[in-house]
Design an enzyme around this catalytic site. Structure first.
Site, PDB file in Angstrom:
ATOM      1  N   ASP A  56       5.710  -8.480 -22.927  1.00 28.91           N
ATOM      2  CA  ASP A  56       5.962  -9.853 -22.195  1.00 28.91           C
ATOM      3  C   ASP A  56       7.336  -9.560 -21.476  1.00 28.91           C
ATOM      4  O   ASP A  56       8.156  -8.906 -21.895  1.00 28.91           O
ATOM      5  CB  ASP A  56       5.772 -11.468 -22.118  1.00 28.91           C
ATOM      6  CG  ASP A  56       7.041 -11.897 -23.418  1.00 28.91           C
ATOM      7  OD1 ASP A  56       7.033 -10.576 -23.797  1.00 28.91           O
ATOM      8  OD2 ASP A  56       7.750 -12.761 -23.513  1.00 28.91           O
ATOM      9  N   GLU A  57       7.425 -10.624 -20.182  1.00 26.87           N
ATOM     10  CA  GLU A  57       8.768  -9.785 -19.178  1.00 26.87           C
ATOM     11  C   GLU A  57      10.003  -7.864 -19.478  1.00 26.87           C
ATOM     12  O   GLU A  57      10.880  -8.040 -19.567  1.00 26.87           O
ATOM     13  CB  GLU A  57       9.900 -10.912 -20.097  1.00 26.87           C
ATOM     14  CG  GLU A  57       8.733 -12.441 -20.187  1.00 26.87           C
ATOM     15  CD  GLU A  57      10.147 -13.339 -20.417  1.00 26.87           C
ATOM     16  OE1 GLU A  57       9.390 -14.324 -19.804  1.00 26.87           O
ATOM     17  OE2 GLU A  57      10.753 -13.096 -21.421  1.00 26.87           O
TER      18      GLU A  57
END
Length: 527
Positions: free
Chosen positions: A332-333
């Site tokens: 993620d991210e």
């Protein structure tokens, strides 16, 4: 307060039970408790069905736990664990004996039992005792947790007469703990596990690494834990777990039929690793350790082969420590990793997971790359997530990738209840108890059939969580509702009925010393 009760006869099917709990029409937060619920009506999670009737069982000094032979001694082990959970100071001794002839609590495996699945059970209470039957030891253990709620909290007393037939709606019912932003010990995580198992949670996801800390010893990269783990948000000392401590947690969870899913986040959220080893950085320069809460600025060097040696070593050692089927690799991210590099990196990381006999779990951003066959995606979007991102997740689910649902504006336990809540964050909005509970995982993502939903998980991120008190205030009582969403049939999910059952859990939470949030939406008993 006008009490609403529909005629139930002797059969209470929980789709109806959820509507028949004794709540006044004009009951409002702060008005005190609704009319008393029966022990069966107080059960949380709500079971599939309850048939009431007949005399109950007198639980007291003469009670014995009787275990049938079989399953390699596991039935007796479940009995011993249940006895330990039911014993109270000055209460019944609850000896565990072999054989199921005679009065008492009788535990038995029946592999041909119908209608209960692999984790379900049937619990029947009458004057001569309580019969608990399941197809597996895990099912016996889940049924034992129901019995814990039927036994009077104050000690000896009557377990009401009736039969509970129960099974879970979803196979995966999880909670996540982040020990990377703020460090927490194995003992604290075990305490949380013991608070969750009565509500039939069966998975513990441990977020072991992030920008602020690397929390698990890795023999092949020995600087990761002592250097990368020596810090946390706000500049505290941090810490890490040894391999032996991690094994201790895994074993403790397994005894309670909970699988541990470890997470090593990559290619982003990796500043602690980059600070520990300069060679993992594209420029060969190690950044300083990080104690803030920003995200998306770090990335492993995708172009270096040394990076993949690192990934292989870390995941190999983690797989050796973890008997469960899943390894979570984050994903993620990763804003500092170009999209093409991200996809190429995740391709190779997923192959490593498969090489060591595990199944990939990753945050839902993997849907925008190339999920490996069978990879599980964990969705953490919210009401403002873009249609394009949702469409990627829906397409992945339709292509055969199971989903774990953790919508941030419903299931993220670090979100504040309201503006005055301390600690907590609010980037996904405020999440009062009612909002956390009032959604249906089987119908949450348009276009995703219930069959594609592996389950539900409640993550607790710790950017603002520094103490046990912080942890428990944010987790409780919302985590109980999320546990119910994972277990109970869709027909039983009703906020008005649930808030009465949740209020009935206050005594048990207080007995465990849990400093829970006394939401004004819930008619808690008056103190």
């Amino acid at each position: 307060m006008r009490v609403l009760r529909r005629a139930l006869g002797t059969l209470l099917v929980l789709g109806a039970v959820s509507c028949t709990a004794a709540h006044g029409d004009d009951a409002r937060a702060g008005d005190g408790p609704p009319a008393a619920l029966t022990p069966f009506e107080r059960l949380l999670p709500a079971p599939l069905s309850v048939r009431t009737g007949g005399s109950g069982y007198s639980f007291g000094p003469a009670t014995v736990i009787r275990t049938a032979p079989g399953s390699g001694g596991e039935v007796r082990r479940v009995g011993e664990l249940l006895a330990g959970q039911l014993r109270e100071p000055g209460g019944p001794a609850l000896p565990v004996v072999d054989g199921v002839r005679g009065d008492g609590i009788r535990l038995r495996i029946d592999t041909a039992a119908q209608g209960i699945g692999e984790e379900g059970y049937r619990l029947a209470s009458g004057p001569s005792g309580i019969d608990l039957v399941a197809r597996t030891p895990a099912g016996l253990f889940r049924g034992g947790q129901t019995l814990r709620q039927l036994v009077p909290a104050a000690g000896p007393g009557e377990v009401p007469g009736g039969t509970v037939t129960d099974r879970p709606r979803f196979a995966y019912r999880g909670a996540m703990v982040d020990i990377a932003r703020h460090f927490f010990t194995v003992e604290q995580v075990k305490r949380y596990l013991d608070q969750l198992v009565p509500y039939k949670v069966n998975t513990l996801h441990v977020h072991l690494t992030d920008d602020q800390g690397w929390r698990l010893a890795v023999d092949s990269w020995p600087r990761l834990a002592p250097y990368g783990g020596a810090g946390e948000v706000g500049g505290g000392p941090g810490g890490h777990w040894t391999k032996e401590q991690y094994r201790e947690l895994v074993a403790y969870a397994a005894e309670r039929y909970v699988d541990v899913v470890p997470e090593i986040d990559m290619p982003g959220h990796t500043n602690a690793a980059l600070a520990s080893y300069a060679e993992l950085n594209c420029d060969g320069q190690a950044p300083p350790r990080y104690t803030g809460i920003k995200v998306g600025f770090s990335s492993l060097c995708v172009a270096k082969e040394r990076t993949y040696a690192f990934v292989d070593d870390v995941l190999r050692e983690l797989a050796e420590l973890t008997p469960g089927r899943y390894l979570h690799i984050g994903g993620d991210e990763a804003h500092a990793t170009p999209a093409a590099d991200y996809a190429a990196f995740m391709d190779r990381a997923q192959r490593v997971v498969g090489r060591y006999g595990k199944t990939v779990v990753a945050w839902h951003q993997l849907a925008g790359a190339r999920p490996a066959p069978g990879a599980v995606l964990q969705y953490w979007g919210h009401d403002k997530t873009s249609a394009a991102d949702r469409a990627e997740v829906v397409a992945a689910a339709k292509a055969g990738h199971p989903l774990i649902l953790s919508p941030a504006d419903r299931a993220y336990l670090d979100m504040k209840y309201e503006p005055a809540t301390r600690p907590g964050l609010a980037w996904a909005g405020y999440v009062p108890v009612s909002r956390s509970y009032s959604w249906d995982p089987g119908a949450y993502l348009a276009g995703v059939p219930e069959s594609a939903v592996l389950g539900v998980e409640a993550p607790l991120w710790t950017e603002t969580v520094a103490t046990r008190g912080d942890w428990e205030l944010l987790a409780f009582p919302r985590v109980l509702g999320l546990a119910e969403l994972g277990w109970s049939p869709a027909a039983a999910l009703d906020w008005e009925a649930y808030r009465g059952r949740l209020a009935a859990q206050a005594e048990r939470m207080e007995a465990q010393g849990i400093g829970f949030h006394r939401s004004a939406e819930v008619p808690w008993p008056r103190r």
